[in-house]
Design a protein around this motif. Sequence first.
Motif, mmCIF file in Angstrom:
data_model
loop_
_atom_site.group_PDB
_atom_site.id
_atom_site.type_symbol
_atom_site.label_atom_id
_atom_site.label_comp_id
_atom_site.label_asym_id
_atom_site.label_seq_id
_atom_site.Cartn_x
_atom_site.Cartn_y
_atom_site.Cartn_z
ATOM 1 N N ASN A 196 153.958 11.081 20.484
ATOM 2 C CA ASN A 196 154.252 12.173 21.571
ATOM 3 C C ASN A 196 153.127 13.368 21.086
ATOM 4 O O ASN A 196 152.932 14.193 22.020
ATOM 5 C CB ASN A 196 155.811 12.874 21.386
ATOM 6 C CG ASN A 196 156.847 11.849 21.906
ATOM 7 O OD1 ASN A 196 156.345 10.889 22.783
ATOM 8 N ND2 ASN A 196 157.969 11.894 21.865
ATOM 9 N N LYS A 203 150.299 12.776 19.356
ATOM 10 C CA LYS A 203 149.168 12.291 18.927
ATOM 11 C C LYS A 203 148.143 12.710 20.251
ATOM 12 O O LYS A 203 148.599 12.105 21.365
ATOM 13 C CB LYS A 203 149.294 10.499 18.771
ATOM 14 C CG LYS A 203 147.829 10.124 18.222
ATOM 15 C CD LYS A 203 148.095 8.818 17.797
ATOM 16 C CE LYS A 203 146.816 8.059 17.406
ATOM 17 N NZ LYS A 203 145.653 8.218 17.362
ATOM 18 N N GLU A 222 166.647 14.306 18.616
ATOM 19 C CA GLU A 222 165.786 13.214 18.871
ATOM 20 C C GLU A 222 164.606 13.678 19.882
ATOM 21 O O GLU A 222 164.988 14.258 20.900
ATOM 22 C CB GLU A 222 166.265 11.893 19.170
ATOM 23 C CG GLU A 222 165.180 10.937 19.214
ATOM 24 C CD GLU A 222 165.603 9.730 19.710
ATOM 25 O OE1 GLU A 222 164.786 8.596 20.033
ATOM 26 O OE2 GLU A 222 166.804 9.422 20.145
ATOM 27 N N ASP A 223 163.281 13.525 19.455
ATOM 28 C CA ASP A 223 162.124 14.116 20.282
ATOM 29 C C ASP A 223 161.805 13.121 21.625
ATOM 30 O O ASP A 223 161.947 11.707 21.350
ATOM 31 C CB ASP A 223 161.006 14.026 19.246
ATOM 32 C CG ASP A 223 159.701 14.832 20.273
ATOM 33 O OD1 ASP A 223 159.763 15.735 21.092
ATOM 34 O OD2 ASP A 223 158.597 14.118 20.008
ATOM 35 N N GLY A 228 152.397 9.748 23.830
ATOM 36 C CA GLY A 228 153.759 9.724 24.214
ATOM 37 C C GLY A 228 153.870 8.768 25.462
ATOM 38 O O GLY A 228 152.997 8.918 26.315
ATOM 39 N N ASN A 248 158.770 12.953 24.563
ATOM 40 C CA ASN A 248 157.360 13.255 24.891
ATOM 41 C C ASN A 248 157.641 14.435 26.382
ATOM 42 O O ASN A 248 157.209 13.959 27.373
ATOM 43 C CB ASN A 248 156.441 12.109 25.267
ATOM 44 C CG ASN A 248 154.993 12.807 25.578
ATOM 45 O OD1 ASN A 248 154.760 13.859 24.924
ATOM 46 N ND2 ASN A 248 154.277 11.978 26.139
ATOM 47 N N ASP A 285 155.312 18.467 20.611
ATOM 48 C CA ASP A 285 156.368 17.376 20.265
ATOM 49 C C ASP A 285 156.117 17.071 18.703
ATOM 50 O O ASP A 285 155.257 17.586 18.249
ATOM 51 C CB ASP A 285 155.843 16.210 21.178
ATOM 52 C CG ASP A 285 156.367 16.398 22.803
ATOM 53 O OD1 ASP A 285 157.450 17.164 22.820
ATOM 54 O OD2 ASP A 285 155.832 16.077 23.726
ATOM 55 N N GLN A 286 157.087 16.112 18.628
ATOM 56 C CA GLN A 286 157.330 15.929 17.144
ATOM 57 C C GLN A 286 156.039 15.367 16.496
ATOM 58 O O GLN A 286 155.294 14.588 17.019
ATOM 59 C CB GLN A 286 158.270 15.005 16.716
ATOM 60 C CG GLN A 286 158.844 15.022 15.249
ATOM 61 C CD GLN A 286 160.087 14.247 15.243
ATOM 62 O OE1 GLN A 286 160.714 13.915 16.133
ATOM 63 N NE2 GLN A 286 160.464 14.073 13.980
ATOM 64 N N GLU A 287 155.712 15.999 15.328
ATOM 65 C CA GLU A 287 154.584 15.450 14.493
ATOM 66 C C GLU A 287 154.632 14.005 14.350
ATOM 67 O O GLU A 287 155.621 13.474 14.114
ATOM 68 C CB GLU A 287 154.283 16.283 13.341
ATOM 69 C CG GLU A 287 153.648 17.701 13.415
ATOM 70 C CD GLU A 287 153.644 18.374 12.250
ATOM 71 O OE1 GLU A 287 153.250 17.724 11.259
ATOM 72 O OE2 GLU A 287 154.173 19.467 12.122
ATOM 73 N N ASP A 288 153.511 13.566 13.931
ATOM 74 C CA ASP A 288 153.244 12.096 13.608
ATOM 75 C C ASP A 288 153.955 11.373 14.440
ATOM 76 O O ASP A 288 154.468 10.202 13.984
ATOM 77 C CB ASP A 288 153.895 11.902 12.112
ATOM 78 C CG ASP A 288 152.896 13.075 11.320
ATOM 79 O OD1 ASP A 288 151.810 13.211 11.459
ATOM 80 O OD2 ASP A 288 153.519 13.623 10.351
ATOM 81 N N THR A 289 154.040 11.643 15.742
ATOM 82 C CA THR A 289 154.832 10.598 16.747
ATOM 83 C C THR A 289 153.581 10.482 17.713
ATOM 84 O O THR A 289 152.885 11.373 17.872
ATOM 85 C CB THR A 289 156.000 11.032 17.204
ATOM 86 O OG1 THR A 289 155.827 12.222 17.964
ATOM 87 C CG2 THR A 289 157.031 11.492 16.166
#
Length: 668
Positions: A157, A159, A115-116, A210, A118, A151-155
Amino acid sequence: MRTFPLLLLELLLRSKRDWVLSTIELREEEPVYGGRIVVSQMYNDQKKEDNVHSKFHLSGAGVDDGFFRINEENGEVYLLKKIDREKTPHFEMKFEILTDGVAIDDPLTIIVDVEDINDNAPIFKNLPLIFNVKENTKGILPVVLDVCDEDQEDTPNSKVTIRMLKQEPAEPTIELKQLSNRKAQLTLKGCFDYDRIKTYKVTVEAKDHGKGFLSSTAVVTLNVVDTNTHPPKFKKKKFYGEVNESQLKKNVLRVEVEDKDTRNTPGWRAKYFFVDKKEEEFFQIETDPKTNEGILHFIKEKHYERTINITLEIGVENEEPLFVCADKSTGKVTLPPIDKINVTIKMFEVNDAPQFEKEQVDVYLKEEEEPGEGWLPPTLADPDFDIDKIRFVLTEDPAGWLTIDPITGKVTSVTKMDRESPFVEKGIYKAIIYAIDDGEPPANSTCSLLFHLGDVNDNKPKLASKSVIMCGNKGNKAMVPVIDPDDPPYSGPFAFSLGGVDENLKTQWKLDPDIGMEGGLVSLTPLAYGNYSVPVEIEDQQGMGAQDTVNVIVCDCGEADVCPARGPLSTSLGAAGVGSIILGFLIFLLLLLIFICQCGQGAMTHITLPYDEGSQTLMKYNVEGGGAASTAMPTIPWLSSNGATVTDSLKPAIGQGLCGLCDKKLTG
Ligand SMILES: *[C@@H]1O[C@H](CO)[C@@H](O)[C@H](O)[C@H]1NC(C)=O
Ligand SMILES: *[C@@H]1O[C@H](CO)[C@@H](O)[C@H](O)[C@H]1NC(C)=O
Ligand SMILES: *[C@@H]1O[C@H](CO)[C@@H](O)[C@H](O)[C@H]1NC(C)=O
Ligand SMILES: *[C@@H]1O[C@H](CO)[C@@H](O)[C@H](O)[C@H]1NC(C)=O
Ligand SMILES: *[C@@H]1O[C@H](CO)[C@@H](O)[C@H](O)[C@H]1NC(C)=O
């Protein structure tokens, strides 16, 4: 420190004897507390049945890399070290039950998803951020900023929000416009001015959404590139060139401009043009790539009536269109006027010469005519001349007999013309006239005036030579040549006669032939060698005559037709010597004659008085009596055949004077 609940997601279910896929989720970067953390407990009913021999077994990259370990006895799976999701976001492992190393059941695949959190700040890509921006850029700058966030896309974190923090210098205003989650572009309000500021520094920031709002900044360097913001301007307002209207010419003149933009850029390079495009037919203007000057060429002949100045209006621009910043208040762009100049080109009319219709004119007249007669030149043909602008010049008039009227070209004689002048050849007197126009340079043409001079009898015939030779040893004839500069019928054949009044001449001489181009002078009686003067009259065909005296040299020519050179004695005897000899003989003669006379001998020939030619002859000439004396007189030494050594003129004087006296005495 946060409490870390055992994450035991027992999703492992067994249906009959099959293993079911299980997924375990783990958060990244969790502390591991010495590898005690049980992330899962594996379970299998086979193990229960044979607890002694059978063992749990886990394999795969996650085990090999040291992240996971399984308790062979109880099936607990431990996490041994922190996981970085950005490196290993997920693990796939194989779970088995082995009895003595042999699988006793089907293997089970376990997936661990990480799990990501930030833990990565957005960063700008393509550092360092250096951009060249053209001075003439409007609105959107060619500056796109790319950011990335691991960091994970579309989160939240990953953006990212990008913004500008500051710019230096502050004017003109640069702004940032975010295009997407990962891209932003710089824009410009107003215009750069390369002459003032050449570099800008813009600080930008990227910040994610994030937990903790991680961010980074970067400095964008903008280098302003000069473009055409200054129009070229002519250095001088006047340029002057010259061409011949019918002579193409390169490089007639050069025009210079000044341009404040950077050298050798399209904003600096000049482009010249003719304001009136029609000029392009005759002229061409190109740019010297080195100096930026305009070079004017004359490329097509142009004909004018006369030499004139023409004006070429030339304008100049740059290769690159001029950029002018819009006015801040009105927003309007006002371009300055294009610089133009007027170039003066002097077009020389290439003069076609005025042409006489005839190159030669024959004039017939009689020589010795009264002066004052006039002759007009032949008419002129010239496509581009004005007759009033022509002047006439007499360039050849060797004897100076003529004048010319410079306006009309009328040639007038100022003196009589003599056909026999040395300037006249074969009866023709040649004069040359020029017609000269007022062109630049003046053109001319010539015409020869040939005066054919008709002969008049203005010359008397005369002896070609004063002396003729009569070879006494060969005969008694001498030819008398005559010249007369006039042509027939004003010259020969000539008529010859004996001149003078003395009848006695006729007893000694006759003329045979007495008509012809030369006369024959014949001695009727033999002559002693010596010189004789014979007056003759010569007339041309028109009866124009002249009296002349022929000096007849009688000599012994030997084989030749000329008298031999005289002996040394005669030449060495001076006049005084001759005189003393004569004196001696005179005394002797006197005595001798007295003796003869007294003897009564009257046989002497009568001797005539000499014919006096006056100044025409320097000597008193001999008379025939000299010859006769030889018969009558006793031999006298100086009258012998070589008697030419003594001046003959003395002999008759002696003979005549003394014998006359003697005769009188005899008759009386
Ligand atoms: C015009 O032609 C003449 C004669 O050929 C020459 O001397 C002169 O230099 C020329 N002038 C120009 C401006 O070319
Ligand atoms: C032509 O221009 C030149 C130079 O300006 C001047 O000297 C000359 O007098 C002009 N000639 C004519 C015919 O206008
Ligand atoms: C050039 O001469 C023409 C005609 O005399 C005139 O109309 C024009 O304004 C002049 N141009 C310049 C740049 O002096
Ligand atoms: C006539 O023209 C020729 C050629 O242009 C020149 O050499 C000569 O001097 C001119 N003669 C006169 C008398 O002008
Ligand atoms: C005879 O005439 C010729 C030619 O005139 C002259 O040379 C010569 O001396 C003369 N002789 C005498 C003797 O006068």
